[in-house]
Design an enzyme around this catalytic site. Structure first.
Site, PDB file in Angstrom:
ATOM      1  N   TYR A  49      22.529  17.076   2.997  1.00 36.46           N
ATOM      2  CA  TYR A  49      21.176  17.211   3.687  1.00 36.46           C
ATOM      3  C   TYR A  49      21.640  16.761   5.143  1.00 36.46           C
ATOM      4  O   TYR A  49      22.597  15.991   5.401  1.00 36.46           O
ATOM      5  CB  TYR A  49      20.537  15.799   3.498  1.00 36.46           C
ATOM      6  CG  TYR A  49      19.188  16.223   2.971  1.00 36.46           C
ATOM      7  CD1 TYR A  49      18.260  17.125   3.502  1.00 36.46           C
ATOM      8  CD2 TYR A  49      18.777  15.723   1.594  1.00 36.46           C
ATOM      9  CE1 TYR A  49      16.932  17.775   3.166  1.00 36.46           C
ATOM     10  CE2 TYR A  49      17.425  16.098   1.103  1.00 36.46           C
ATOM     11  CZ  TYR A  49      16.554  17.173   1.598  1.00 36.46           C
ATOM     12  OH  TYR A  49      15.646  17.511   0.973  1.00 36.46           O
ATOM     13  N   ASP A 195      11.277  41.404  15.902  1.00 39.33           N
ATOM     14  CA  ASP A 195      11.730  41.219  14.616  1.00 39.33           C
ATOM     15  C   ASP A 195      12.457  42.233  14.156  1.00 39.33           C
ATOM     16  O   ASP A 195      12.094  43.172  13.790  1.00 39.33           O
ATOM     17  CB  ASP A 195      10.599  40.701  13.458  1.00 39.33           C
ATOM     18  CG  ASP A 195      11.103  40.517  12.071  1.00 39.33           C
ATOM     19  OD1 ASP A 195      11.992  40.571  11.826  1.00 39.33           O
ATOM     20  OD2 ASP A 195      10.158  40.002  11.310  1.00 39.33           O
ATOM     21  N   THR A 221      16.592  38.676   9.805  1.00 41.39           N
ATOM     22  CA  THR A 221      17.158  38.364   8.382  1.00 41.39           C
ATOM     23  C   THR A 221      18.563  38.406   8.682  1.00 41.39           C
ATOM     24  O   THR A 221      19.160  39.164   9.551  1.00 41.39           O
ATOM     25  CB  THR A 221      16.549  39.054   7.244  1.00 41.39           C
ATOM     26  OG1 THR A 221      16.716  40.366   7.518  1.00 41.39           O
ATOM     27  CG2 THR A 221      15.077  38.791   7.206  1.00 41.39           C
ATOM     28  N   LYS A 224      19.931  42.164   5.176  1.00 40.50           N
ATOM     29  CA  LYS A 224      19.776  43.530   5.017  1.00 40.50           C
ATOM     30  C   LYS A 224      20.988  44.179   5.584  1.00 40.50           C
ATOM     31  O   LYS A 224      21.837  44.425   4.799  1.00 40.50           O
ATOM     32  CB  LYS A 224      18.340  43.875   5.696  1.00 40.50           C
ATOM     33  CG  LYS A 224      17.143  43.079   4.899  1.00 40.50           C
ATOM     34  CD  LYS A 224      15.777  43.358   5.695  1.00 40.50           C
ATOM     35  CE  LYS A 224      14.735  42.680   5.030  1.00 40.50           C
ATOM     36  NZ  LYS A 224      14.239  41.481   5.478  1.00 40.50           N
ATOM     37  N   ARG A 230      21.035  35.886   1.902  1.00 40.24           N
ATOM     38  CA  ARG A 230      19.490  35.903   2.040  1.00 40.24           C
ATOM     39  C   ARG A 230      19.530  34.618   3.180  1.00 40.24           C
ATOM     40  O   ARG A 230      19.695  33.568   3.061  1.00 40.24           O
ATOM     41  CB  ARG A 230      18.708  35.628   0.976  1.00 40.24           C
ATOM     42  CG  ARG A 230      19.018  36.488  -0.044  1.00 40.24           C
ATOM     43  CD  ARG A 230      17.929  36.401  -1.161  1.00 40.24           C
ATOM     44  NE  ARG A 230      16.612  36.991  -0.824  1.00 40.24           N
ATOM     45  CZ  ARG A 230      16.529  38.413  -0.828  1.00 40.24           C
ATOM     46  NH1 ARG A 230      17.240  39.149  -0.999  1.00 40.24           N
ATOM     47  NH2 ARG A 230      15.377  38.854  -0.107  1.00 40.24           N
TER      48      ARG A 230
HETATM   49  N1  DSN Z   1      10.904  42.158   1.707  1.00 38.50           N
HETATM   50  C1  DSN Z   1      11.275  42.577   2.729  1.00 38.50           C
HETATM   51  C2  DSN Z   1      11.352  44.344   2.818  1.00 38.50           C
HETATM   52  O1  DSN Z   1      11.490  44.771   1.810  1.00 38.50           O
HETATM   53  O2  DSN Z   1      11.198  44.831   3.897  1.00 38.50           O
HETATM   54  C3  DSN Z   1      10.431  42.322   3.919  1.00 38.50           C
HETATM   55  O3  DSN Z   1      10.099  40.868   3.789  1.00 38.50           O
END
Ligand code: DSN
Length: 426
Positions: A49, A195, A221, A224, A230
């Protein structure tokens, strides 16, 4: 501590590994993290934690995770040229929630990119916290071009007077005019949030325009195009005074970085996932490497080739092409096949894509008229331009033979043996 190994779950994990190895992965938001990124996530760091920030935690014993989180922060700053980052958001959605909590009051107006034109749930959708807690309005793309018309964005912004304008998308394949959006935000007195969850890797390595040059706040994020674990992150190119006047109890104007830190914790999250933050640190270092530069260049080249091949085969690629790693295809140019039909039949051939609404779609999101594809994952497997043409030909073959079970089985066998030429983890 002796525990029986949970073979049920590990067998399923093995099954998922086999699925990933054997199939053609074209979901634009997915990628294959490196072995060391995955290894870091399966460590004892998950036991710790560490609510708060390095050096200012609410628990003891945080010396080691402090070092790890500081490395992650330093690498993220180097990668994006940011003065300040928070690497704790558990996801892109959490990053956006933290930003909105930090800069808005319930009921404030926000202006985002329409979900059905390629935007994201957290940019004001009525089924999401962002559309329930705040008053959303939306801009979209033009029907004729499939691209954003910034005069139209200005018109809506002037009419709606939002406190926050959000740019960035899940299914928009074109460059964004951040400079123009900042001018619009300044004209109506709004903050501008980008974003960049999808094209983050392309932006980090200079292959797309840099939102940090113009946007007040940037979220992303990390899994990707960035190819990490993630997770999410918030960034500022330069810290600045909170423009809405919120002060500390001692009457000092709060800095945006401090508001955003509080937006993450205690605002929207509890303890940070230090095992994931360690994996983020590793992924940021990978993304700074020459190998990653070669990779991300290839991702972009592959997407351009793929989009052109679809166009050559008579598919309607929204906006006529792509500037990033993804493309959105309106299947109505190919008869009655829906996005749902396409997704369902392609998966029978071990080709994974997702159905997607297209701008001005007349079908529901569960059916949808389009599909979205991206090249981030297959480029990690080592595929190049020539393979992109073959991928499109396979997809076309499946869609044009959607009721021919034996043909689809034959294509699936071909996909499975082809994937052996592009080994992943095994
Ligand atoms: N799930 C993501 C995407 O496929 O673009 C967006 O949150």
């Amino acid at each position: 501590m002796i525990m029986l190994r949970d073979q049920i779950v590990f067998d399923l994990i093995q099954k998922e590994l086999d699925r990933q190895e054997d199939g053609l992965e074209l979901i634009a938001s997915e990628n294959f993290a490196s072995k060391q990124v995955i290894e870091a996530m399966g460590t004892v760091l998950t036991n710790k934690y560490a609510e708060g920030l390095p050096g200012k935690r609410y628990y003891g014993g945080c010396e080691v995770v402090d070092e790890i989180e500081n490395i992650a922060r330093d690498r993220a700053k180097e990668l994006f040229g940011a003065e300040w980052v928070n690497v704790q958001p558990h996801s892109g959605a959490q990053a956006n929630a933290a930003v909105m909590l930090a800069v808005l009051n319930a009921g404030d107006k926000i202006l985002g990119f329409d979900l059905s034109h390629g935007g994201h749930l957290t940019h004001g959708s009525s089924v999401n916290f962002s559309g329930k807690l705040y008053q959303p309005s939306f801009y979209g793309v033009e029907k004729e071009t499939g691209m954003i018309n910034y005069d139209h964005v200005l018109e809506i912004a002037k009419k709606e007077q939002p406190k926050l304008i959000i740019c960035g998308a899940s299914a928009y394949s074109r460059e964004w005019n951040y400079k123009r959006l900042r001018a619009i935000a300044d004209e109506v007195g709004a903050l501008l949030l980008a974003d960049i969850a999808h094209p983050a890797g392309l932006i980090a390595r200079g292959l797309m325009d840099d939102p940090l040059d113009f946007c007040h706040i940037v979220t992303t994020t990390t899994h990707k195009t960035l190819r990490g674990p993630r997770g999410g992150m918030i960034m500022l190119r330069e810290d600045f005074d909170n423009p809405f006047g919120l002060k500390t109890p001692k009457g000092v104007v709060r800095k945006m970085s401090s508001l955003l830190d509080s937006g993450v914790f205690p605002g929207t999250q509890g303890g940070p996932l230090e095992h994931v933050i360690a994996a983020k640190a590793i992924a940021f270092s990978e993304a700074l490497s020459n190998d990653y530069m070669d990779y991300i260049l290839q991702v972009k080249r592959n997407a351009a080739v793929m989009a052109n091949r679809f166009i050559d085969k008579g598919y309607h690629v929204i906006s006529g092409g792509t500037d990033n790693h993804l493309m959105l295809i309106d299947l109505r140019s190919k008869g009655e096949i829906t996005g749902r039909d396409a997704e369902n039949v392609l998966i029978k051939a071990d080709i994974t894509i997702n159905k997607n609404m297209v701008p001005f779609d007349t079908r529901s999101p569960f059916v949808a008229s389009g599909i979205r594809l991206g090249t981030a994952a297959i480029t990690t497997r080592g595929m190049k331009e020539a393979e992109m043409e073959k991928v499109v030909d396979l997809i076309d073959d499946v869609l044009m033979n959607k009721d021919n079970e034996s043909k689809i089985r034959e294509i699936k066998d071909g996909v499975n043996s082809w994937m052996k030429d592009f080994p992943l983890y095994k």
